[in-house]
Each structure stands twice: as structure tokens, then as C-alpha cells.
Design a protein around this motif. Structure first.
Motif, mmCIF file in Angstrom:
data_model
loop_
_atom_site.group_PDB
_atom_site.id
_atom_site.type_symbol
_atom_site.label_atom_id
_atom_site.label_comp_id
_atom_site.label_asym_id
_atom_site.label_seq_id
_atom_site.Cartn_x
_atom_site.Cartn_y
_atom_site.Cartn_z
ATOM 1 N N LEU A 81 47.834 12.080 -9.100
ATOM 2 C CA LEU A 81 46.488 12.428 -8.646
ATOM 3 C C LEU A 81 45.681 11.167 -8.355
ATOM 4 O O LEU A 81 44.736 11.198 -7.552
ATOM 5 C CB LEU A 81 45.795 13.268 -9.717
ATOM 6 C CG LEU A 81 44.657 14.192 -9.295
ATOM 7 C CD1 LEU A 81 45.127 15.232 -8.301
ATOM 8 C CD2 LEU A 81 44.061 14.889 -10.517
ATOM 9 N N ARG B 246 42.668 16.728 -5.124
ATOM 10 C CA ARG B 246 41.575 15.861 -5.595
ATOM 11 C C ARG B 246 40.220 16.451 -5.226
ATOM 12 O O ARG B 246 39.284 16.431 -6.032
ATOM 13 C CB ARG B 246 41.708 14.466 -4.977
ATOM 14 C CG ARG B 246 42.843 13.655 -5.517
ATOM 15 C CD ARG B 246 42.846 12.222 -4.982
ATOM 16 N NE ARG B 246 44.172 11.658 -5.148
ATOM 17 C CZ ARG B 246 45.089 11.569 -4.194
ATOM 18 N NH1 ARG B 246 44.809 11.968 -2.965
ATOM 19 N NH2 ARG B 246 46.280 11.068 -4.466
ATOM 20 N N CYS C 196 39.396 19.227 -7.559
ATOM 21 C CA CYS C 196 38.980 18.713 -8.868
ATOM 22 C C CYS C 196 37.529 18.233 -8.830
ATOM 23 O O CYS C 196 36.766 18.463 -9.780
ATOM 24 C CB CYS C 196 39.894 17.569 -9.304
ATOM 25 S SG CYS C 196 41.579 18.071 -9.730
ATOM 26 N N THR C 197 37.163 17.582 -7.745
ATOM 27 C CA THR C 197 35.779 17.128 -7.598
ATOM 28 C C THR C 197 34.815 18.314 -7.611
ATOM 29 O O THR C 197 33.768 18.272 -8.277
ATOM 30 C CB THR C 197 35.610 16.334 -6.294
ATOM 31 O OG1 THR C 197 36.447 15.180 -6.339
ATOM 32 C CG2 THR C 197 34.167 15.899 -6.097
ATOM 33 N N LEU D 156 39.120 11.036 -13.237
ATOM 34 C CA LEU D 156 38.346 12.025 -12.482
ATOM 35 C C LEU D 156 36.853 11.901 -12.786
ATOM 36 O O LEU D 156 36.015 11.974 -11.879
ATOM 37 C CB LEU D 156 38.827 13.439 -12.816
ATOM 38 C CG LEU D 156 40.156 13.887 -12.224
ATOM 39 C CD1 LEU D 156 40.579 15.221 -12.830
ATOM 40 C CD2 LEU D 156 40.064 13.999 -10.705
#
Length: 237
Positions: A14, A30, A33-34, A103
Motif C-alpha cells: 500500500l 489508497r 483508505c483516504t 495512512l
């Protein structure tokens, strides 16, 4: 009380520096996830707990400021679980929590104090659920960032080779996480998850324990298996 949760995969791939030339293949994951971390921030929690699978040395609590790195994957990249504190961390983050820390750094998390919890993948469901209940019983508004992958047996080239049980298992996990179905997550079979190399099972069951009685609704933001490993992104809020 648990007010929000984000479920994200935890492969070091990731992180673009680790993925190198293959980095674009994970762009959609990604981005999801954001978006999931945005749901956590919008919930305005008083505390954030990052939960992820861990080997023996990484299990248990990791206080804010604990460092991690991706040097074990050939990349000179360091991360930290939230802002540094005066305390001197006794150990580094396990890889799953290092991905979580990455993250959070990437999205500029500054919304609440952070701590990490490394969970042994073999931990029995009832113990995972009890650990989650302890988190959910805390005073104030608590959010969870839950790291973990689904099965690693989706294709012939997957880390665990092809297992015909993998796709149905992942489909049920995706349904349960997308619906915030606490009972279904608590009922996931630990032996099947182990055989399918699904590293997220214990972390998901911690989430389920924390969410008991919270009345959260779910949304599935991402569901794919680009390397024969099931990667899921979901939010509970």
C-alpha cells in the motif's frame, strides 16, 4: 463509546515506496483508505485506536509516538504513530500498524490522540471480542482504524495458492463489514480464516466487540484482490 471505524488492508505494498513500479496498481485502494479516514475525522473522536495483526513481539499496546519503519521491506522509510511524546517507546510498530501509521501521516491526522493495539492472529474470537468491548466501554468518543487483509488464496499465484473456499469467505467478510453486521463478524470461523491466511480476522472481531450496541451503519468502499489477496475498505459510522 465507539462512534466510527475504518477498515483498511495492511499490505506494505500500500506504501508506494515499497510497491515501487507496481504502485499504480494500488491507487484505487489508497484512495478508498483516504476516504475511510475522512469518515473517522468527521466523527470527531476523542481518541483513535489503531488495531492490526501482529507477531509475538508486536502484540499488545503501542503508545502514541511509537516508531515504525519499512526497512525490512528494503525501503528507507520511517513512520510514527501520531506525534512524538516524552515517553521513550520500548519497541517498534508491527508491519500492520506501521501501514496504519503511514495512512494517518499521509492524510495529516491531527484529530485526536492515537494508540495502537497489536493482536495475535490466532487469538480466539471470544478474546478478540472482549478486547473490543473494553475499547467500546471507554469514556468519550472512540474511533477505530482496523488493519487487516482477507484471504491470500484467491488465485494460483496468490501467496497461499488457490483455495476454492477463499472467494466465498471474502464475499461474506465484505458483506458483513459493508453492512456493519456485528453478529456476522463475531461469527467468522478462526480456523477457516487461518487456513485461508486471512490476517484481518482477529482485528475485525475486535471491531465487532467494540461496536456492540453502538448502532453503527456500514459502507463498503473497496473490494478487490489484485495480487490474489483480498483487500477490503469499509467504514462504520
Amino acid at each position: 463509546m465507539l462512534v466510527a471505524a475504518a477498515v483498511c488492508p495492511c499490505p506494505p505494498l500500500l506504501v508506494p515506496e515499497v510497491a515501487a513500479g507496481a504502485a499504480p496498481e494500488m491507487d484505487t485502494a489508497r484512495a478508498a483508505c483516504t476516504d475511510a479516514l475522512g469518515v473517522l475525522a468527521a466523527a470527531r473522536p476523542d481518541a483513535l485506536v489503531v488495531v492490526g495483526p501482529a507477531g509475538q513481539s508486536g502484540r499488545g499496546r503501542h503508545p502514541q509516538g511509537t516508531p515504525g519503519s519499512f526497512r525490512g521491506f528494503g525501503v528507507d522509510l520511517d513512520v510514527r504513530l501520531g506525534p512524538a511524546t516524552d515517553a521513550v517507546p520500548e519497541r517498534e510498530l508491527p508491519p500492520s500498524l506501521a501501514v496504519g501509521a503511514w495512512l494517518l501521516e499521509r492524510t495529516g491526522w491531527a484529530d485526536a490522540p492515537i494508540e495502537g493495539l497489536g493482536v495475535g492472529e490466532p487469538l480466539a474470537p471470544e478474546r478478540c471480542i472482549e478486547a473490543g468491548r473494553d475499547i467500546g466501554a471507554r469514556a468519550g468518543r472512540v474511533a477505530l482504524l482496523v488493519m487487516g487483509d482477507a484471504s491470500a488464496c484467491r488465485t494460483l499465484k496468490a501467496p497461499g495458492y488457490l483455495d476454492e473456499r477463499a472467494a466465498p469467505f471474502d464475499a461474506e467478510v465484505a458483506r458483513a463489514l459493508g453492512a456493519a453486521d456485528v453478529a456476522a463478524v463475531e461469527a467468522l470461523d478462526p480456523e477457516l480464516a487461518y487456513e485461508l491466511k486471512a490476517s484481518g480476522r482477529a482485528s475485525w472481531q475486535v471491531l465487532a466487540g467494540a461496536a456492540e450496541g453502538a448502532g453503527l451503519s456500514g459502507a463498503l468502499l473497496y473490494d478487490d484482490a489484485p495480487y490474489g489477496v483480498g483487500y477490503l475498505v469499509a467504514t462504520w459510522s
